[in-house]
Design a protein around this motif. Structure first.
Motif, PDB file in Angstrom:
ATOM      1  N   TYR A 332       0.826  -1.206   0.000  1.00 34.31           N
ATOM      2  CA  TYR A 332       0.000   0.000   0.000  1.00 34.31           C
ATOM      3  C   TYR A 332       0.863   1.261   0.000  1.00 34.31           C
ATOM      4  CZ  TYR A 332      -3.780  -3.189   1.246  1.00 34.31           C
ATOM      5  OH  TYR A 332      -4.692  -4.218   1.246  1.00 34.31           O
ATOM      6  N   SER A 333       0.342   2.305  -0.601  1.00 39.34           N
ATOM      7  CA  SER A 333       1.024   3.598  -0.590  1.00 39.34           C
ATOM      8  C   SER A 333       0.915   4.241   0.783  1.00 39.34           C
ATOM      9  CB  SER A 333       0.417   4.534  -1.648  1.00 39.34           C
ATOM     10  OG  SER A 333       0.568   4.000  -2.949  1.00 39.34           O
ATOM     11  N   ALA A 334       1.948   4.965   1.143  1.00 33.20           N
ATOM     12  CA  ALA A 334       1.930   5.664   2.427  1.00 33.20           C
ATOM     13  C   ALA A 334       0.994   6.867   2.350  1.00 33.20           C
ATOM     14  CB  ALA A 334       3.335   6.128   2.779  1.00 33.20           C
ATOM     15  N   PRO A 335       0.441   7.307   3.480  1.00 36.27           N
ATOM     16  CA  PRO A 335      -0.378   8.518   3.488  1.00 36.27           C
ATOM     17  C   PRO A 335       0.419   9.713   2.975  1.00 36.27           C
ATOM     18  CG  PRO A 335      -0.634   7.303   5.547  1.00 36.27           C
ATOM     19  CD  PRO A 335       0.495   6.654   4.806  1.00 36.27           C
ATOM     20  N   GLN A 336      -0.287  10.687   2.422  1.00 34.27           N
ATOM     21  CA  GLN A 336       0.377  11.883   1.908  1.00 34.27           C
ATOM     22  C   GLN A 336       0.616  12.930   2.990  1.00 34.27           C
ATOM     23  OE1 GLN A 336      -1.176  13.102  -2.207  1.00 34.27           O
ATOM     24  NE2 GLN A 336      -2.867  11.857  -1.420  1.00 34.27           N
ATOM     25  N   ILE A 337      -0.064  12.783   4.108  1.00 32.84           N
ATOM     26  CA  ILE A 337       0.017  13.773   5.179  1.00 32.84           C
ATOM     27  C   ILE A 337       0.448  13.083   6.466  1.00 32.84           C
ATOM     28  CG2 ILE A 337      -1.300  15.381   6.617  1.00 32.84           C
ATOM     29  CD1 ILE A 337      -3.095  15.893   4.249  1.00 32.84           C
ATOM     30  N   SER A 338       1.377  13.713   7.178  1.00 27.11           N
ATOM     31  CA  SER A 338       1.802  13.228   8.494  1.00 27.11           C
ATOM     32  C   SER A 338       1.407  14.266   9.538  1.00 27.11           C
ATOM     33  CB  SER A 338       3.316  13.008   8.510  1.00 27.11           C
ATOM     34  OG  SER A 338       3.771  12.727   9.817  1.00 27.11           O
ATOM     35  N   PHE A 339       0.943  13.806  10.696  1.00 35.15           N
ATOM     36  CA  PHE A 339       0.498  14.706  11.763  1.00 35.15           C
ATOM     37  C   PHE A 339       1.120  14.275  13.078  1.00 35.15           C
ATOM     38  CE2 PHE A 339      -2.189  15.821  15.317  1.00 35.15           C
ATOM     39  CZ  PHE A 339      -2.570  17.126  15.065  1.00 35.15           C
ATOM     40  N   ASN A 340       1.626  15.244  13.815  1.00 37.28           N
ATOM     41  CA  ASN A 340       2.226  14.947  15.117  1.00 37.28           C
ATOM     42  C   ASN A 340       1.847  16.041  16.098  1.00 37.28           C
ATOM     43  OD1 ASN A 340       3.761  13.956  17.214  1.00 37.28           O
ATOM     44  ND2 ASN A 340       5.707  14.686  16.408  1.00 37.28           N
ATOM     45  N   TYR A 341       1.107  15.685  17.138  1.00 39.64           N
ATOM     46  CA  TYR A 341       0.787  16.639  18.200  1.00 39.64           C
ATOM     47  C   TYR A 341       1.810  16.451  19.311  1.00 39.64           C
ATOM     48  CZ  TYR A 341      -1.607  19.054  21.983  1.00 39.64           C
ATOM     49  OH  TYR A 341      -1.914  19.901  23.022  1.00 39.64           O
ATOM     50  N   LEU A 342       2.631  17.455  19.519  1.00 36.44           N
ATOM     51  CA  LEU A 342       3.717  17.353  20.488  1.00 36.44           C
ATOM     52  C   LEU A 342       3.249  17.563  21.922  1.00 36.44           C
ATOM     53  CD1 LEU A 342       6.420  19.343  18.496  1.00 36.44           C
ATOM     54  CD2 LEU A 342       6.103  16.862  18.622  1.00 36.44           C
ATOM     55  N   GLY A 343       2.039  18.059  22.085  1.00 32.42           N
ATOM     56  CA  GLY A 343       1.498  18.228  23.428  1.00 32.42           C
ATOM     57  C   GLY A 343       1.821  19.594  24.011  1.00 32.42           C
ATOM     58  N   ARG A 344       1.459  19.762  25.276  1.00 33.81           N
ATOM     59  CA  ARG A 344       1.729  21.001  25.996  1.00 33.81           C
ATOM     60  C   ARG A 344       3.051  20.853  26.720  1.00 33.81           C
ATOM     61  NH1 ARG A 344      -3.808  22.657  29.060  1.00 33.81           N
ATOM     62  NH2 ARG A 344      -2.591  24.541  29.375  1.00 33.81           N
ATOM     63  N   PHE A 345       3.935  21.806  26.518  1.00 35.65           N
ATOM     64  CA  PHE A 345       5.245  21.671  27.132  1.00 35.65           C
ATOM     65  C   PHE A 345       5.787  23.032  27.541  1.00 35.65           C
ATOM     66  CE2 PHE A 345       6.190  22.533  22.712  1.00 35.65           C
ATOM     67  CZ  PHE A 345       7.255  23.411  22.780  1.00 35.65           C
ATOM     68  N   SER A 346       6.667  22.974  28.510  1.00 34.21           N
ATOM     69  CA  SER A 346       7.418  24.137  28.944  1.00 34.21           C
ATOM     70  C   SER A 346       8.693  23.623  29.568  1.00 34.21           C
ATOM     71  CB  SER A 346       6.619  24.943  29.981  1.00 34.21           C
ATOM     72  OG  SER A 346       7.469  25.856  30.653  1.00 34.21           O
ATOM     73  N   PRO A 347       9.843  24.274  29.343  1.00 29.10           N
ATOM     74  CA  PRO A 347      11.065  23.835  29.994  1.00 29.10           C
ATOM     75  C   PRO A 347      10.928  23.754  31.514  1.00 29.10           C
ATOM     76  CG  PRO A 347      11.570  25.419  28.267  1.00 29.10           C
ATOM     77  CD  PRO A 347      10.076  25.379  28.390  1.00 29.10           C
ATOM     78  N   ALA A 348      10.078  24.624  32.087  1.00 26.77           N
ATOM     79  CA  ALA A 348       9.905  24.612  33.538  1.00 26.77           C
ATOM     80  C   ALA A 348       9.174  23.365  34.022  1.00 26.77           C
ATOM     81  CB  ALA A 348       9.142  25.860  33.971  1.00 26.77           C
ATOM     82  N   ASP A 349       8.545  22.630  33.091  1.00 29.18           N
ATOM     83  CA  ASP A 349       7.812  21.430  33.470  1.00 29.18           C
ATOM     84  C   ASP A 349       8.719  20.232  33.711  1.00 29.18           C
ATOM     85  OD1 ASP A 349       5.431  22.746  33.270  1.00 29.18           O
ATOM     86  OD2 ASP A 349       5.064  22.131  31.200  1.00 29.18           O
ATOM     87  N   MET A 350      10.003  20.345  33.355  1.00 29.33           N
ATOM     88  CA  MET A 350      10.895  19.207  33.524  1.00 29.33           C
ATOM     89  C   MET A 350      11.018  18.854  34.993  1.00 29.33           C
ATOM     90  SD  MET A 350      11.913  18.102  30.656  1.00 29.33           S
ATOM     91  CE  MET A 350      11.872  18.622  28.952  1.00 29.33           C
ATOM     92  N   PRO A 351      10.694  17.616  35.372  1.00 27.53           N
ATOM     93  CA  PRO A 351      10.750  17.242  36.783  1.00 27.53           C
ATOM     94  C   PRO A 351      12.171  17.280  37.302  1.00 27.53           C
ATOM     95  CG  PRO A 351      10.437  15.298  35.396  1.00 27.53           C
ATOM     96  CD  PRO A 351      10.312  16.490  34.500  1.00 27.53           C
ATOM     97  N   GLY A 352      12.334  17.815  38.505  1.00 30.94           N
ATOM     98  CA  GLY A 352      13.639  17.772  39.154  1.00 30.94           C
ATOM     99  C   GLY A 352      14.613  18.806  38.645  1.00 30.94           C
ATOM    100  N   THR A 353      14.172  19.788  37.845  1.00 31.97           N
ATOM    101  CA  THR A 353      15.076  20.812  37.351  1.00 31.97           C
ATOM    102  C   THR A 353      14.471  22.179  37.580  1.00 31.97           C
ATOM    103  OG1 THR A 353      14.131  20.769  35.131  1.00 31.97           O
ATOM    104  CG2 THR A 353      15.978  19.307  35.535  1.00 31.97           C
TER     105      THR A 353
END
Length: 407
Positions: A332-353
């Motif tokens: 089968y042919s691969a889809p023509q569109i790729s989608f990636n939801y990276l989510g909600r993030f912030s550097p301050a969210d890193m645990p222990g840092t």
């Protein structure tokens, strides 16, 4: 993958190398080497990586973007060079900052939530003159890979084959003037579009929709994408209500391997699988006017996504780890569109840092990602590859979408 981190003011080169070495020795994939023939990875024993040779000093951060590109260029998987570290010269009362650049073969977005706290923990012990002891890793990347290989041949997993064939077998009208050509459509020929959503749309996506429809932000984004494609095709005389999308997931689906624990495993676990989203019966004009049809489309897409077995991990198992089913799916042919939801993030969210060893985005990048080489046909399978994320700013969360497109 790249991240910039604050360094403690009392660190010197010897202590920095000791801290980095402790983390590299603890996480197998950082000591791996790519085998040129079969593409497998071999992991060296702790102590086999000369971390001092991976560290470069730089004066100031004015050339940080150039340093990022240069560091990415020094990565050499076949030589076992999976990491580079650039120490930007300290200023008055500070030790400067450290740019960490990792090859995507050995780290994903989740890995930073392991690495940055481990760097902070290792430094705390090195600073006191103790040999660093870091929390144990549950399931190693090697054990996970072997477990997935075994899972791919089980009868229950093979029983998914008709599902994936049905997803891929439907229509996927061509989006561009031609199919992508890996000889021509490389990273160097991409057109990238960035869209920052206004506050009102952000509030609806992150708060109103999940509360009203019991869904996630990704459901809303994909429903919008499915509606937009149906409308775009209708305007061009193509009557097709479904769309075939390649979805990316974090791939750490521990339920597939009972007893596994990937919470502290560094590696690239990303899964990619096809999904067919169908908004048949939706009144497009009403949906785009914000009427009830929009909510109906969201509910439909949400249920279609929930019906995907094991969040799509089985597709990769059957496509690449089972020779019999892989031959079927490979037709089968691969889809023509790729989608990636990276989510909600912030550097301050890193645990222990916090403060020292706190992460920042890499120079000039919207996420912790370093660029592939211009000639790399990374996107050759997709007409459009869209990634969406929500970054927390001083004013609050700001959703953004970045869509590299083939030119």
């Amino acid at each position: 993958m790249a991240a910039m981190v604050n360094l403690p003011p009392d660190i010197d080169e010897t202590l920095l190398v000791a801290t980095l070495s402790a983390v590299v020795d603890h996480h197998d994939m950082l000591r791996s080497r790519l085998l040129p023939d079969d593409g497998g990875l071999v992991v060296g024993a702790p102590g086999t990586v000369d971390v001092a040779g991976l560290l470069r000093r730089a004066e100031g951060e004015r050339e940080s973007a150039a340093e990022l590109d240069a560091a990415a260029g020094r990565l050499d998987p076949e030589a076992g060079v999976m990491a580079q570290f650039v120490w930007f010269a300290p200023g008055a009362g500070t030790a400067g900052r450290l740019l960490i650049v990792l090859h995507h073969l050995v780290a994903d977005g989740v890995s930073w939530r392991v690495l940055l706290p481990d760097l902070a923990a290792a430094w705390a012990q090195v600073r006191e003159g103790r040999a660093p002891v870091l929390p144990p890793v549950g399931t190693s990347a090697r054990r996970w890979a072997h477990a997935l290989t075994a899972e791919a041949s089980t009868p229950d997993r093979a029983a998914e084959l008709p599902y994936w064939k049905d997803v891929l077998d439907g229509p996927d009208p061509q989006l561009g003037s031609r199919r992508l050509d890996p000889r021509l459509d490389t990273v160097a020929t991409l057109d990238s579009i960035r869209v920052d959503l206004p506050d009102r749309a952000m509030e609806a996506l992150l708060s109103m929709l999940p509360a009203k429809f019991r869904c996630g932000a990704q459901d809303g984004l994909l429903a919008g994408l499915a509606l937009a494609l149906a409308q775009w095709r209708r305007e061009r005389g193509v009557a097709e209500s479904s769309c075939l999308i390649a979805l990316e997931g974090h791939g750490r689906e521990e339920a597939v391997v009972p007893g596994s624990d990937l919470s502290r495993t560094v590696g690239w676990f990303t899964s990619v699988f096809p999904a067919r989203l169908d908004v048949a019966g939706c009144a497009l004009d009403e949906a785009f006017a914000g009427g009830p049809a929009a909510g109906g489309a969201l509910k439909t897409v949400k249920e279609q996504l929930r019906s995907i077995p094991d969040k799509g991990l089985g597709y990769g198992l059957l496509r690449y780890l089972n020779p019999e089913t892989g031959a079927d799916l490979g037709q089968y042919s691969a889809p023509q569109i790729s989608f990636n939801y990276l989510g909600r993030f912030s550097p301050a969210d890193m645990p222990g840092t916090s403060g020292d060893w706190a992460g920042h985005r890499s120079p000039t990048r919207t996420a912790w990602t370093s660029p592939p080489t211009p000639a790399c046909p990374r996107w050759r399978r997709y007409r459009s590859a869209s990634s969406s994320s929500t970054a927390r700013t001083v004013r609050g969360p700001k959703p953004r979408s970045i869509s590299p497109r083939a030119c």
